[in-house]
Design an enzyme around this catalytic site. Structure first.
Site, PDB file in Angstrom:
ATOM      1  N   ARG A 256       0.842  -1.206   0.000  1.00  0.00           N
ATOM      2  CA  ARG A 256       0.000   0.000   0.000  1.00  0.00           C
ATOM      3  C   ARG A 256       0.865   1.239   0.000  1.00  0.00           C
ATOM      4  NH1 ARG A 256      -4.984  -2.013   3.979  1.00  0.00           N
ATOM      5  NH2 ARG A 256      -5.281  -3.960   2.813  1.00  0.00           N
ATOM      6  N   ARG A 271       1.412   0.923  10.313  1.00  0.00           N
ATOM      7  CA  ARG A 271       1.030   1.323   8.953  1.00  0.00           C
ATOM      8  C   ARG A 271       2.280   1.335   8.090  1.00  0.00           C
ATOM      9  NH1 ARG A 271      -3.640   3.845   7.186  1.00  0.00           N
ATOM     10  NH2 ARG A 271      -4.322   4.122   9.331  1.00  0.00           N
ATOM     11  N   GLU A 343      -7.892  -1.026  14.418  1.00  0.00           N
ATOM     12  CA  GLU A 343      -8.468  -2.039  13.537  1.00  0.00           C
ATOM     13  C   GLU A 343      -7.449  -3.132  13.223  1.00  0.00           C
ATOM     14  OE1 GLU A 343     -10.160  -0.596   9.811  1.00  0.00           O
ATOM     15  OE2 GLU A 343      -9.706  -2.518   8.890  1.00  0.00           O
ATOM     16  N   SER A 346     -11.219  -7.022   9.432  1.00  0.00           N
ATOM     17  CA  SER A 346     -12.382  -6.374   8.849  1.00  0.00           C
ATOM     18  C   SER A 346     -13.053  -7.386   7.940  1.00  0.00           C
ATOM     19  CB  SER A 346     -11.885  -5.178   8.031  1.00  0.00           C
ATOM     20  OG  SER A 346     -12.954  -4.599   7.338  1.00  0.00           O
ATOM     21  N   ARG A 383       0.481  -5.699  12.060  1.00  0.00           N
ATOM     22  CA  ARG A 383      -0.322  -5.029  13.066  1.00  0.00           C
ATOM     23  C   ARG A 383      -0.611  -5.933  14.258  1.00  0.00           C
ATOM     24  NH1 ARG A 383      -5.046  -0.889  11.139  1.00  0.00           N
ATOM     25  NH2 ARG A 383      -3.451   0.384  10.142  1.00  0.00           N
TER      26      ARG A 383
END
Length: 418
Positions: A256, A271, A343, A346, A383
């Site tokens: 990403r 991140r 988070e 998901s 994460r």
RNA sequence: GGAGGCGUCGCCUAGUCCGGUCUAUGGCGCCGCACUGCUAAUGCGGUUUGGGUCUCAAGCCCAUCGGGAGUUCAAAUCUCCCCGCCUCCGCCA
């Protein structure tokens, strides 16, 4: 892509969905108009083609003296067809643009509103308290020799990290635990390509609003996936499936650009540009989609529970859904260093929206119909490591190892600073 | 990276050289019907997909021979580009 037949018969439902998302309901009327125009263009072109075909067939059976006149008429019609086809192509393109602009219709019960309007579904475990000053995952990970962001930056730039020693082993432990759980639950394990063609990226909807998040290899016309949802969804594109459901657990690296997140979560590995992930992906009969969504959520809950992490489940509000999702749950773990929920996983029910664009169908009662697709994170590795280190830290800098991970960590009950 | 071959409506296949009854042949499979104690066999019919028209259905129409563009009154068939698969050579974990 939404179902145009449904749109024609019940446009108000789509308008209401747009309002719940905070999107423009006028897009719905633009789509209806584009649909009308396309159908008119198709009807015109079809009729001209029919006449032209007839005229063309008359050419070969025409007598010598009739032939020039017949040929002339065929030529005229051919020109008219060419024009009508150009108009049809234009109308098709206009419809496609309008069609892509309308996101999936949200399901009943999804809270309207934006990012702040989520609904808390449940809390699992207690928010931990510490009688010492907590360290963040980067301090802990550095001391353990598990995370090296400095060298990550030296070698690859900011937002890159090396996982070393116990960090590397933790990744493998988490992946093994996740894949093992998924296989036991009936998911087919998959190692997916991380590079995909434009069609795969486009078909899953990642070249829309999120296009700037995606890495592209210009010289090869390939994209780096941000999640294995992309290859797993494209896996069956253009196919007719029987014996639904199909369930896959894909492992892949994810990339990403984090283009819009300057200054956000810059410390540590929460991140980063590259991380690994185990993703669940289900193809089901649309009538089973809601039940499958609950199942995916249950698998996520079971996984985080096995890691002995406190977390909460929220249902995301309509305005915070991706364009393909009709309902979405996030599992957010407690991050002690920042005293907030983060988070970790998901899961989205995309109903038949994604499958329609990708052409994934099954034989239903009324013939071929798009399947429903659902995706859910089982483990976003980086994460999860960050949260594990923080939550399970002790005053002396050691870190408790959850029992479920010990088989892959040399049986260790705790990790000690170097 | 180089050379060559191939891609037809579930599977196999005819057709492509030389454009026009290709509205795509035949077999297998599948579905329906008939016949038959049952099954099998046999016979007859059906069986790509998408779209348009239509209250629904039927019917009718258009498109579809890996994808796209072109030539032509007319393209599975001719031309160009792209994609995929196979064989050989080169390189390579």
């Amino acid at each position: 892509m939404i179902d145009l037949r449904m749109l024609r018969s019940d446009p108000d439902r789509v308008r209401a969905s747009q309002v719940a998302r905070g999107d423009d309901p006028a897009l719905v009327d633009a789509l209806l108009a584009a649909d009308d125009e396309r159908r008119a263009a198709v009807t015109r072109a079809d009729e001209l083609r029919r006449q032209q075909k007839e005229a063309s067939q008359a050419v070969k059976s025409a007598s010598k003296e009739d032939r020039p006149a017949v040929l002339e008429r065929a030529k005229e019609l051919a020109a008219a067809v060419k024009q009508a086809e150009a108009a049809q192509t234009e109308a098709d393109a206009a419809l496609r643009t309008a069609h892509l602009a309308v996101p999936n219709v949200v399901l009943d019960g999804v809270p309207p509103g934006g990012e702040q309007d989520y609904r808390v579904v449940t809390y699992v475990g207690d928010v931990p308290t510490y009688d010492f000053e907590v360290k963040d995952h980067l301090d802990l990970g550095t001391a353990l020799g598990a995370i090296d962001t400095e060298r990550g930056a030296k070698v690859s730039g900011s937002r890159f990290a090396f996982l070393t020693g116990w960090g590397a082993l933790m990744e493998l432990a988490l992946v093994n635990l996740a894949i093992g759980q998924a296989v036991e639950a009936g998911f087919n394990p998959v190692i997916a390509p991380a590079l995909v063609r434009p069609e795969a990226m486009e078909g899953t909807g990642f070249l829309g609003a999120h296009a700037s998040e995606v890495y592209k290899l210009e010289s090869d016309d390939l994209y780096l996936v941000g999640t294995s949802e992309v290859p797993l969804a494209a896996f069956h594109s253009g196919e007719v499936l029987d014996e639904l459901p199909y369930r896959y657990a894909g492992f892949s690296s994810c990339f990403r650009r984090e283009a819009g997140s300057h200054g956000k979560d810059t410390r540590g590995i929460i991140r980063v540009h590259q991380f690994d992930k185990v993703e669940m992906f289900s193809y089901v009969d649309p009538s089973d989609a809601a039940a499958e969504h609950e199942r995916l959520l249950a698998h996520e809950i079971a996984f985080l529970t096995a890691l002995e992490l406190p977390f909460r489940v929220i249902e995301v509000a309509a305005g915070d859904l991706g364009s393909s999702a009709a309902r979405k749950y996030d599992c957010e773990a407690w991050l002690p260093s920042q005293q907030r929920w983060l988070e970790l996983t998901s899961t989205s029910n995309c109903t038949d929206f994604q499958a329609r664009r990708l052409g994934v169908r099954f034989r239903g009662e009324d013939g071929l119909a798009p399947v429903a697709t659902l995706n859910g994170t089982l483990c976003a590795v980086g994460r999860t490591i960050a949260v594990l280190l923080e939550v399970h830290q002790r005053a002396d800098g050691s870190v408790h190892v959850p029992e479920a991970l010990r088989p892959w960590l040399a049986g260790r009950k705790e990790l000690l600073p170097l």
